[in-house]
Write a protein that holds these residues in place. Structure first.
Motif, PDB file in Angstrom:
ATOM      1  N   THR A   1      36.394  39.012  59.152  1.00 56.72           N
ATOM      2  CA  THR A   1      37.477  39.803  59.719  1.00 56.72           C
ATOM      3  C   THR A   1      37.910  40.789  58.648  1.00 56.72           C
ATOM      4  N   LEU A   2      37.839  42.075  58.959  1.00 56.75           N
ATOM      5  CA  LEU A   2      38.331  43.099  58.050  1.00 56.75           C
ATOM      6  C   LEU A   2      39.824  43.260  58.297  1.00 56.75           C
ATOM      7  N   VAL A   3      40.616  42.926  57.280  1.00 54.00           N
ATOM      8  CA  VAL A   3      42.071  42.957  57.375  1.00 54.00           C
ATOM      9  C   VAL A   3      42.551  44.225  56.658  1.00 54.00           C
ATOM     10  N   PHE A   4      43.068  45.178  57.444  1.00 55.93           N
ATOM     11  CA  PHE A   4      43.544  46.458  56.910  1.00 55.93           C
ATOM     12  C   PHE A   4      45.048  46.378  56.696  1.00 55.93           C
ATOM     13  N   ASN A   5      45.494  46.917  55.572  1.00 54.11           N
ATOM     14  CA  ASN A   5      46.922  47.022  55.310  1.00 54.11           C
ATOM     15  C   ASN A   5      47.120  48.210  54.374  1.00 54.11           C
ATOM     16  N   SER A   6      46.763  49.389  54.872  1.00 50.85           N
ATOM     17  CA  SER A   6      46.893  50.597  54.069  1.00 50.85           C
ATOM     18  C   SER A   6      47.768  51.593  54.831  1.00 50.85           C
ATOM     19  N   THR A   7      47.985  52.729  54.235  1.00 52.53           N
ATOM     20  CA  THR A   7      48.795  53.737  54.923  1.00 52.53           C
ATOM     21  C   THR A   7      48.043  54.345  56.095  1.00 52.53           C
ATOM     22  N   LYS A   8      46.713  54.306  56.038  1.00 53.63           N
ATOM     23  CA  LYS A   8      45.914  54.920  57.101  1.00 53.63           C
ATOM     24  C   LYS A   8      45.702  53.979  58.293  1.00 53.63           C
ATOM     25  N   HIS A   9      45.446  52.701  58.036  1.00 54.41           N
ATOM     26  CA  HIS A   9      45.161  51.736  59.117  1.00 54.41           C
ATOM     27  C   HIS A   9      45.925  50.445  58.894  1.00 54.41           C
ATOM     28  N   LYS A  10      46.366  49.845  60.001  1.00 56.69           N
ATOM     29  CA  LYS A  10      46.965  48.504  59.991  1.00 56.69           C
ATOM     30  C   LYS A  10      46.299  47.719  61.115  1.00 56.69           C
ATOM     31  N   GLY A  11      45.970  46.483  60.844  1.00 57.11           N
ATOM     32  CA  GLY A  11      45.336  45.645  61.855  1.00 57.11           C
ATOM     33  C   GLY A  11      44.048  45.043  61.344  1.00 57.11           C
ATOM     34  N   THR A  12      43.270  44.501  62.267  1.00 57.31           N
ATOM     35  CA  THR A  12      42.019  43.825  61.916  1.00 57.31           C
ATOM     36  C   THR A  12      40.932  44.171  62.924  1.00 57.31           C
ATOM     37  N   PHE A  13      39.682  43.980  62.522  1.00 57.24           N
ATOM     38  CA  PHE A  13      38.591  43.830  63.489  1.00 57.24           C
ATOM     39  C   PHE A  13      37.582  42.849  62.924  1.00 57.24           C
ATOM     40  N   THR A  14      36.841  42.222  63.806  1.00 56.02           N
ATOM     41  CA  THR A  14      35.961  41.126  63.429  1.00 56.02           C
ATOM     42  C   THR A  14      34.502  41.500  63.637  1.00 56.02           C
ATOM     43  N   ILE A  15      33.701  41.218  62.604  1.00 55.08           N
ATOM     44  CA  ILE A  15      32.250  41.429  62.633  1.00 55.08           C
ATOM     45  C   ILE A  15      31.606  40.056  62.703  1.00 55.08           C
ATOM     46  N   MET A  16      30.778  39.842  63.727  1.00 59.33           N
ATOM     47  CA  MET A  16      30.089  38.549  63.879  1.00 59.33           C
ATOM     48  C   MET A  16      28.676  38.807  64.377  1.00 59.33           C
TER      49      MET A  16
END
Length: 185
Positions: free
Chosen positions: A116-131
């Motif tokens: 799961t890529l966990v974003f917490n930057s000024t550009k993106h917030k949220g997650t998406f999962t690679i499986m």
């Protein structure tokens, strides 16, 4: 008796009407694979724990079976890898790849990935999962499925094309992830 039959028939039709009214119709969305709704390139950096780098390690083997061939078959690795916008490990991370991968083939190097890529930057917030399966020993680039997300990536789907940019044995690797999202909300 007749009144009882009317009640049962009325109840049956009422049930059918209620079921139909709560049924959501599904319309399949068509995708143009040449036009993703979002496209960006990220770099994942993985540093394996080896008894003397606890401060810098981003991945650790939690299961390491012995004697199952030359391709690490059965080995399970947990990771919390930094993800950057360029190949430089010291660049500011824009996300973390958190999850695991395990070696699942005895005849060559092949892993199955759940990150799961966990974003917490000024550009993106949220997650998406690679499986998906990652046959990195056989292919120069590999396409892995993006199966959902949250925040800016709510319920997204797409493809992460992985390419190994740098590998230093089993100690460190850097993956280029060419992200193409085809279902964006």
């Amino acid at each position: 008796m007749v009144n009882q039959i009317y009640k049962q028939v009325f109840s049956f039709f009422l049930s059918v009407l209620l079921l139909q009214s709560s049924t959501v119709s599904y319309v399949r969305k068509s995708f143009d694979l040449n036009k993703p709704c979002r496209h960006f390139v990220l770099y994942l950096h993985n540093i394996a724990y080896d008894d003397d780098n606890a401060a810098n390690a981003t991945a650790a083997t939690i299961v390491n079976p012995l004697g199952l061939g030359d391709y690490s078959f059965g080995r399970v690795i947990i990771c919390d890898d930094p993800v950057t916008m360029d190949q430089n490990y010291l660049s500011k991370p824009v996300a973390r790849a958190q999850g695991f991968y395990f070696y699942n083939k005895k005849t060559n190097f092949n892993t199955w990935v759940a990150w799961t890529l966990v974003f917490n930057s000024t550009k993106h917030k949220g997650t998406f999962t690679i499986m998906d399966a990652n046959p990195y020993g056989m292919e120069p680039t590999r396409d892995l499925a993006i199966v959902g997300g949250t925040g800016d990536f709510l319920m997204t789907r797409g493809i992460a094309t992985l390419k190994t940019k740098l590998s230093q044995g089993s100690k460190y690797f850097c993956l280029e992830m060419n992200i193409k999202l085809y279902e964006c909300y």
